[in-house]
Design a protein around this motif. Structure first.
Motif, PDB file in Angstrom:
ATOM      1  N   VAL A 119       0.681  -0.961  -0.132  1.00  0.00           N
ATOM      2  CA  VAL A 119       0.088  -0.270  -0.456  1.00  0.00           C
ATOM      3  C   VAL A 119       0.869   0.945  -0.490  1.00  0.00           C
ATOM      4  O   VAL A 119       1.691   1.447   0.579  1.00  0.00           O
ATOM      5  N   GLY A 120       0.693   2.194  -0.715  1.00  0.00           N
ATOM      6  CA  GLY A 120       1.401   3.510  -1.037  1.00  0.00           C
ATOM      7  C   GLY A 120       2.324   3.962  -2.047  1.00  0.00           C
ATOM      8  O   GLY A 120       3.165   4.887  -1.921  1.00  0.00           O
ATOM      9  N   THR A 121       2.869   2.314  -1.941  1.00  0.00           N
ATOM     10  CA  THR A 121       3.815   1.907  -3.476  1.00  0.00           C
ATOM     11  C   THR A 121       2.872   2.752  -4.745  1.00  0.00           C
ATOM     12  O   THR A 121       1.935   2.543  -5.250  1.00  0.00           O
ATOM     13  N   GLY A 122       4.251   2.537  -5.781  1.00  0.00           N
ATOM     14  CA  GLY A 122       3.749   2.700  -7.618  1.00  0.00           C
ATOM     15  C   GLY A 122       2.933   1.490  -7.648  1.00  0.00           C
ATOM     16  O   GLY A 122       1.802   2.183  -8.703  1.00  0.00           O
ATOM     17  N   ALA A 151      -2.341   0.327 -10.131  1.00  0.00           N
ATOM     18  CA  ALA A 151      -3.590  -0.219  -9.938  1.00  0.00           C
ATOM     19  C   ALA A 151      -4.691   0.857  -9.716  1.00  0.00           C
ATOM     20  O   ALA A 151      -5.872   0.636 -10.541  1.00  0.00           O
ATOM     21  N   GLY A 152      -4.641   1.696  -8.646  1.00  0.00           N
ATOM     22  CA  GLY A 152      -5.683   2.869  -9.073  1.00  0.00           C
ATOM     23  C   GLY A 152      -6.362   3.458 -10.046  1.00  0.00           C
ATOM     24  O   GLY A 152      -7.220   3.586 -10.125  1.00  0.00           O
ATOM     25  N   ILE A 169       2.009  -2.596 -19.092  1.00  0.00           N
ATOM     26  CA  ILE A 169       2.944  -1.971 -18.191  1.00  0.00           C
ATOM     27  C   ILE A 169       3.001  -2.653 -16.121  1.00  0.00           C
ATOM     28  O   ILE A 169       4.088  -2.616 -16.335  1.00  0.00           O
ATOM     29  N   GLN A 170       1.682  -2.637 -16.491  1.00  0.00           N
ATOM     30  CA  GLN A 170       1.857  -3.363 -15.490  1.00  0.00           C
ATOM     31  C   GLN A 170       2.308  -4.277 -14.855  1.00  0.00           C
ATOM     32  O   GLN A 170       2.944  -4.955 -14.029  1.00  0.00           O
ATOM     33  N   MET A 171       2.357  -5.121 -16.272  1.00  0.00           N
ATOM     34  CA  MET A 171       2.370  -6.479 -16.106  1.00  0.00           C
ATOM     35  C   MET A 171       4.231  -6.550 -16.306  1.00  0.00           C
ATOM     36  O   MET A 171       4.348  -7.537 -15.003  1.00  0.00           O
ATOM     37  N   ILE A 172       4.258  -6.073 -16.870  1.00  0.00           N
ATOM     38  CA  ILE A 172       6.355  -6.277 -16.727  1.00  0.00           C
ATOM     39  C   ILE A 172       6.249  -5.627 -16.068  1.00  0.00           C
ATOM     40  O   ILE A 172       7.666  -5.568 -15.471  1.00  0.00           O
ATOM     41  N   ALA A 173       6.047  -4.177 -14.720  1.00  0.00           N
ATOM     42  CA  ALA A 173       7.009  -3.921 -14.242  1.00  0.00           C
ATOM     43  C   ALA A 173       6.743  -4.836 -12.933  1.00  0.00           C
ATOM     44  O   ALA A 173       7.279  -5.032 -11.665  1.00  0.00           O
ATOM     45  N   ARG A 183      -1.934 -11.874 -10.474  1.00  0.00           N
ATOM     46  CA  ARG A 183      -2.122 -11.555 -10.808  1.00  0.00           C
ATOM     47  C   ARG A 183      -2.211 -10.105 -11.729  1.00  0.00           C
ATOM     48  O   ARG A 183      -3.323  -9.445 -12.672  1.00  0.00           O
ATOM     49  N   GLY A 184      -1.144  -9.743 -12.377  1.00  0.00           N
ATOM     50  CA  GLY A 184      -0.504  -8.880 -12.939  1.00  0.00           C
ATOM     51  C   GLY A 184      -0.917  -9.262 -14.293  1.00  0.00           C
ATOM     52  O   GLY A 184      -1.579  -8.716 -15.548  1.00  0.00           O
TER      53      GLY A 184
END
Length: 367
Positions: free
Chosen positions: A204-207, A212-213, A287-291, A304-305
């Motif tokens: 929580v609070g991370t990039g 995700a939000g 981008i989310q999945m790769i990160a 989940r990504g």
């Protein structure tokens, strides 16, 4: 002292067991609510696609549960429908039997909506009054219930827009109605997921959590744009892909003044925006999945990504198919149902970075 310590430990273990049982029961209840909302949205989509939404011209929250029971009552209901522009301009000459087919879709939609109110309110009262509901859950759940009541009023506000001058409902009100339904679905998903055990490290609070939000926001925006497309029947035009009217950026996107009006009332612009936001959403999911795979390999967050990216890709493919086939009802409803699944998974994925509300052992110790 030893006996006291043993007794305290025993009480704590019993309390942990009680909390876990209560959470399981609440999760089952909330999952049933999610299924009911899912059914409601699909029936609402079918109601729109079959042009059935104006078949019931009065709002009777209680009495409206009972449909016409005999030929005389059917004729009275049909007579009310014959007074609105949709009948005189679109369906003039319709028989009572033909009217029944559109009536049942709208009636089913309203019945499911009323049923959800009961399915949500009665167990909520039971869990609260019997002490099974943790204090931090009470007011958020009451807030969801209140939003459901507001949604009922929005639904009638939407229908009312098509009863006097228009032959359909306002696309603005339709989009608001669907988006609020999805907000309720997302809120229930958030609470349901928060009561489940989390195996991944809290971020929580991370990039990653913030990203995700942001993705959830764009999912809701895509659903809103999709409702505008449906409200204007924009999906029945420009049924080619990847080009639209022969171009990636076709002419005629800004013909209305002021320019912002095109985003809501220009069918070509609305469909184009829906396409562009879909591309953006798919890019964000990639981008989310790769990160996540790079920074948190092997974790539930990364897994989940990957699943989320595949879901968004599947939804994009179904959306393209819906467009190319000129919106057949079965494919269109699949597209709408997948949108809710993408939203639900996106919210659950976002909540997964936060960890559960509190571990049962922590709640037990505090109590």
């Amino acid at each position: 002292m030893a006996d006291s310590a043993i007794n305290l430990e025993t009480r704590i273990f019993k309390e942990i067991d009680r909390i876990e049982r209560n959470r399981r029961a609440i999760r089952v209840w909330l999952f049933l609510v999610l299924l009911a909302i899912f059914a409601l949205v699909l029936v609402g989509g079918a109601t729109r696609l079959t042009d059935s939404g104006l078949s019931i011209t009065e709002w009777k929250p209680i009495h409206g549960v009972i449909p016409p029971l005999n030929a005389e009552e059917w004729q009275e209901e049909f007579a009310l429908y014959q007074r609105i522009p949709e009948y005189s301009q679109i369906n003039k000459g319709m028989t009572v039997e033909e009217f029944k087919r559109i009536f049942w879709w709208e009636w089913a939609h309203r019945l499911i909506a009323r049923s959800i109110g009961v399915i949500f309110a009665v167990p909520l009262a039971f869990f609260w009054l019997t002490g099974r509901l943790e204090r931090r859950l009470r007011w958020p759940l009451v807030g969801i219930l209140a939003l459901g009541g507001v949604q009922g009023a929005i639904g009638w506000w939407m229908v009312a827009s098509g009863l006097s001058k228009r032959v359909d409902v306002s696309q603005y009100r339709l989009a608001i109605h669907l988006t609020v339904a999805c907000l309720i679905f997302a809120a229930v998903t958030w609470v349901w997921r928060a009561l489940s055990a989390h195996s991944g490290r809290v971020l929580v609070g991370t990039g990653a959590s913030l990203f995700a939000g942001v993705i959830v926001f764009f999912i809701l925006l895509q659903i809103y744009l999709g409702a505008l497309v449906a409200g204007m029947d924009a999906g029945l035009a420009y049924n080619t892909w990847p080009l639209m009217d022969g171009a990636i950026v076709p002419d005629g996107l800004t013909v209305m003044q002021p320019v912002w009006l095109n985003a809501f009332e220009n069918a070509k612009a609305v469909q184009w925006l829906h396409r562009m936001n879909a591309y953006l959403l798919l890019t964000l999911a990639l981008i989310q999945m790769i990160a996540l795979l790079a920074r948190h390999p092997g974790t539930p967050h990364a897994n989940r990504g990957v699943v989320f990216f595949l879901l968004v890709g599947l939804q994009a493919a179904v959306g393209i198919g819906t467009l190319l086939m000129a919106v057949p009802i079965d494919v269109a409803l699949t597209h709408q149902g997948l949108a809710l699944i993408v939203l639900g998974f996106g919210v659950a994925h976002w909540r997964g970075f936060h960890g559960e509300y509190a571990r049962p052992i922590d709640v037990a110790v505090r109590s």
